[in-house]
Design an enzyme around this catalytic site. Structure first.
Site, PDB file in Angstrom:
ATOM      1  CG  HIS A   1      21.464  54.396  26.397  1.00  0.00           C
ATOM      2  ND1 HIS A   1      21.565  55.705  26.020  1.00  0.00           N
ATOM      3  CD2 HIS A   1      20.924  53.747  25.326  1.00  0.00           C
ATOM      4  CE1 HIS A   1      21.113  55.859  24.786  1.00  0.00           C
ATOM      5  NE2 HIS A   1      20.711  54.675  24.333  1.00  0.00           N
TER       6      HIS A   1
ATOM      7  CG  ASP B   1      21.043  51.185  21.551  1.00  0.00           C
ATOM      8  OD1 ASP B   1      20.598  52.107  22.248  1.00  0.00           O
ATOM      9  OD2 ASP B   1      21.657  51.373  20.479  1.00  0.00           O
TER      10      ASP B   1
ATOM     11  CG  HIS C   1      24.699  55.361  22.306  1.00  0.00           C
ATOM     12  ND1 HIS C   1      24.628  54.003  22.534  1.00  0.00           N
ATOM     13  CD2 HIS C   1      23.439  55.742  21.976  1.00  0.00           C
ATOM     14  CE1 HIS C   1      23.393  53.588  22.354  1.00  0.00           C
ATOM     15  NE2 HIS C   1      22.639  54.624  22.014  1.00  0.00           N
TER      16      HIS C   1
ATOM     17  NE  ARG D   1      18.273  51.852  17.891  1.00  0.00           N
ATOM     18  CZ  ARG D   1      18.024  51.772  19.197  1.00  0.00           C
ATOM     19  NH1 ARG D   1      18.381  52.756  20.004  1.00  0.00           N
ATOM     20  NH2 ARG D   1      17.434  50.721  19.703  1.00  0.00           N
TER      21      ARG D   1
HETATM   22  C1  SIN Z   1      19.800  56.191  20.468  1.00  0.00           C
HETATM   23  O1  SIN Z   1      20.123  56.019  21.624  1.00  0.00           O
HETATM   24  O2  SIN Z   1      19.564  55.238  19.720  1.00  0.00           O
HETATM   25  C2  SIN Z   1      19.676  57.585  19.893  1.00  0.00           C
HETATM   26  C3  SIN Z   1      20.998  58.193  19.616  1.00  0.00           C
HETATM   27  C4  SIN Z   1      20.860  59.538  18.956  1.00  0.00           C
HETATM   28  O3  SIN Z   1      19.749  59.935  18.610  1.00  0.00           O
HETATM   29  O4  SIN Z   1      21.875  60.190  18.763  1.00  0.00           O
END
Ligand code: SIN
Length: 282
Positions: A100, A102, A258, A273
């Protein structure tokens, strides 16, 4: 005088590790500009052995734009622009698993996300990234021409809606996630977007939040969307990052998907994050 940064690519498609900078400091504009250039060139950049307080993490993020407060995930107490991405030993689901980009369900989706590893498993818990420039550039001319005029509808409902699968184990998730009617809202974006800084075109649909093509039903859209989701993450478009405590990944959500790999059941993983607001995709 600032030290020169060392930038080392980690894969053929995208991704570079940067050393020679302490992100907890109040960095010169020239250093921030160099980091931003590296982000635009390599699409995802990594830093090791960084020691930042939440306030320093926020301050670093703000050098790249305004930070977003997540609509459906509780921020940290006193620092609402940081979400704690956490999976406890007893949990089966992870946050961010599945390819996906973000918050594409927003009118102004994220420019980038800066993820800081606080506690990572001894083994497993890597994150993968896929270049959506390569995903676009490797399509046939016919497919590029067709997609060029199309728009896709994005919504947060699969993840945060009233019928989200995760809602079923709401009681077992340690993250503060809100499942709400508001997550059913829809927004449309171009299927092929032009990166505002590089000027390159990339694919902008993904299995996380894209729900259908504009002016088509979900059923009509599914075959082509499924093909694009598979194509977009072909191994040769990807890189994989092995975390250590205090590592940072900073990815460009405008041109990268990612996927947080969920292969560490029985171990704890805690990440912080921050998410930088972007522009409306064109
Ligand atoms: C996310 O999608 O923000 C999480 C990515 C991760 O935890 O590696």
């Amino acid at each position: 005088m600032a030290q020169p940064l060392t930038v080392t690519r980690i894969a053929g498609a995208l991704g570079a590790e940067i050393s020679g900078v302490d992100l907890s400091r109040d960095l010169d504009n020239s250093v921030i500009a160099e980091i931003r250039r590296a982000l635009v060139e390599h699409q995802v950049i990594f830093f090791r052995d960084q020691h930042m307080t939440p306030a320093q993490h926020l301050a670093f993020g703000r050098r790249f734009g305004q930070l977003q407060v997540h609509d459906f995930v509780d921020g940290m107490m006193d620092n609402e622009e940081i979400i704690e991405v956490r999976k406890e030993e007893y949990e089966m689901r992870n946050f961010g698993g599945g390819w996906h980009t973000d918050v594409s369900y927003l009118e102004r989706p994220a420019l980038g996300s800066i993820l800081y590893a606080r506690e990572v498993p001894d083994a497993g818990g890597d994150t993968m990234f896929a270049s959506q420039y390569l995903a676009y550039e490797t399509l046939s001319d016919g497919m590029k021409a067709m997609l060029g005029d199309m728009r896709a509808v994005h919504s947060a409902r699969r993840s945060y809606g009233l019928t989200a699968p995760r809602r079923a184990d709401e009681g077992k998730t340690s993250m503060g996630i809100r499942f709400t009617e508001e997550a059913h809202a829809e927004i449309d974006h171009p299927v092929v977007r032009t990166h505002p800084e590089s000027g390159r075109k990339c694919l902008y649909v993904h299995g996380g939040f894209t729900v259908r093509f504009k002016d088509m039903t979900a059923e009509e859209s599914a075959p082509l969307l499924e093909y694009l989701y598979r194509h977009a993450v072909r191994p040769e478009f990807t890189c994989r990052f092995r975390w250590r405590n205090n590592s940072i990944a900073f990815w460009d959500n405008r041109c990268v998907q990612h996927n947080a790999i969920n292969d560490y059941d029985g171990q704890r993983r805690v990440m912080h994050r921050v998410t930088i607001e972007g522009e409306r995709p064109v």
